[in-house]
Design a protein around this motif. Structure first.
Motif, PDB file in Angstrom:
ATOM      1  N   SER A 122      20.039  30.330  -9.340  1.00 59.91           N
ATOM      2  CA  SER A 122      19.120  29.222  -9.621  1.00 59.91           C
ATOM      3  C   SER A 122      19.671  27.874  -9.176  1.00 59.91           C
ATOM      4  O   SER A 122      18.982  26.864  -9.274  1.00 59.91           O
ATOM      5  CB  SER A 122      18.783  29.191 -11.112  1.00 59.91           C
ATOM      6  N   ILE A 123      20.882  27.852  -8.660  1.00 55.59           N
ATOM      7  CA  ILE A 123      21.477  26.568  -8.266  1.00 55.59           C
ATOM      8  C   ILE A 123      20.695  25.906  -7.135  1.00 55.59           C
ATOM      9  O   ILE A 123      20.576  24.682  -7.101  1.00 55.59           O
ATOM     10  CB  ILE A 123      22.973  26.704  -7.926  1.00 55.59           C
ATOM     11  N   ASP A 174      17.486  26.021  -6.734  1.00 59.65           N
ATOM     12  CA  ASP A 174      16.329  25.381  -7.365  1.00 59.65           C
ATOM     13  C   ASP A 174      16.726  24.047  -7.986  1.00 59.65           C
ATOM     14  O   ASP A 174      15.993  23.064  -7.900  1.00 59.65           O
ATOM     15  CB  ASP A 174      15.725  26.274  -8.450  1.00 59.65           C
ATOM     16  N   ILE A 175      17.882  24.037  -8.612  1.00 63.15           N
ATOM     17  CA  ILE A 175      18.365  22.804  -9.253  1.00 63.15           C
ATOM     18  C   ILE A 175      18.689  21.751  -8.200  1.00 63.15           C
ATOM     19  O   ILE A 175      18.292  20.590  -8.332  1.00 63.15           O
ATOM     20  CB  ILE A 175      19.599  23.109 -10.136  1.00 63.15           C
ATOM     21  N   ASP A 208      15.637  20.221  -6.666  1.00 64.52           N
ATOM     22  CA  ASP A 208      14.746  19.547  -7.607  1.00 64.52           C
ATOM     23  C   ASP A 208      14.657  18.066  -7.242  1.00 64.52           C
ATOM     24  O   ASP A 208      15.662  17.375  -7.124  1.00 64.52           O
ATOM     25  CB  ASP A 208      15.294  19.715  -9.038  1.00 64.52           C
ATOM     26  N   LEU A 263      16.502  15.678  -9.581  1.00 63.94           N
ATOM     27  CA  LEU A 263      17.881  16.046  -9.891  1.00 63.94           C
ATOM     28  C   LEU A 263      18.677  14.883 -10.463  1.00 63.94           C
ATOM     29  O   LEU A 263      19.417  15.050 -11.431  1.00 63.94           O
ATOM     30  CB  LEU A 263      18.603  16.611  -8.657  1.00 63.94           C
ATOM     31  N   TYR A 279      20.294  19.214 -17.472  1.00 66.48           N
ATOM     32  CA  TYR A 279      20.693  20.542 -16.992  1.00 66.48           C
ATOM     33  C   TYR A 279      22.069  20.915 -17.536  1.00 66.48           C
ATOM     34  O   TYR A 279      22.277  22.032 -18.012  1.00 66.48           O
ATOM     35  CB  TYR A 279      20.740  20.588 -15.457  1.00 66.48           C
TER      36      TYR A 279
END
Length: 185
Positions: free
Chosen positions: A119-120, A122-123, A126, A129, A136
């Motif tokens: 999922s990194i 996606d982060i 973002d 961010l 997060y």
């Protein structure tokens, strides 16, 4: 060998997660699925509630690791407890509670790290961010702390032989979730 078994038990969930997570999310991430799988979790807990396995760390086998890993892969379905599934599988194989708990807890580490790595992107991608970095990080730390204390609490419940209460909880909440969904739709 314990570490080797942890690696082997991680493989099924890793493969299924990478290959089928989108499909699982698309077709099985429903409230009805969660309600039904809570009942399934309850049944599994009810079946092992009185088991007292004798096998310890040194008595585990490759077959145990594969079966426990398969149970962890099944827990990719929403509503199936990962730790519950792995502990049920271990105890059904005759592994004692302490070893089952330790193996389940240690098995959580590579799976959670793998999920974080997946999922990194996606982060990182973002758009928010810069404003979401602290939330997060706080969520990650919070989940670690909550997991630790939940496991300690769960270990205490298991040591006292009170898994039946978790089973009863699942038997009540599962149908209520499904009923609520039908009433609201």
């Amino acid at each position: 060998m314990f570490v080797v078994y942890l690696v082997v038990a991680t493989i099924p969930a890793g493969i299924i997660g990478v290959l089928f997570q989108d499909t699982i999310d698309s077709y099985l991430s429903t409230i009805v699925t969660v309600g039904v799988t809570l009942v399934i979790t309850g049944l599994a807990l009810w079946l092992i509630r009185n088991m007292r396995g004798q096998r310890k760390d040194g008595n585990m086998t490759m077959k145990d690791a594969i079966i426990i890993g398969g149970a962890q892969a099944v827990a990719l379905i929403p509503g199936i407890s990962r730790s519950g599934a792995t502990i049920v599988a271990a105890m059904a194989r005759g592994i004692n509670q302490e070893t089952a708990l330790r193996f389940s807890f240690l098995l959580f580490i590579p799976v959670s790290l793998g999920g974080a790595v997946l999922s990194i992107t996606d982060i990182i991608n973002d758009d928010n961010l810069s404003t979401m970095a602290v939330p997060y990080i706080m969520a990650f730390i919070g989940s670690l702390v909550a997991s630790y204390f939940s496991l300690k609490w769960f270990m205490n419940i298991m040591a006292k032989g009170q898994l039946k209460y978790f089973a009863i909880y699942c038997f009540i909440v599962g149908p209520l979730v499904v009923l609520a969904w039908f009433l609201l739709n």
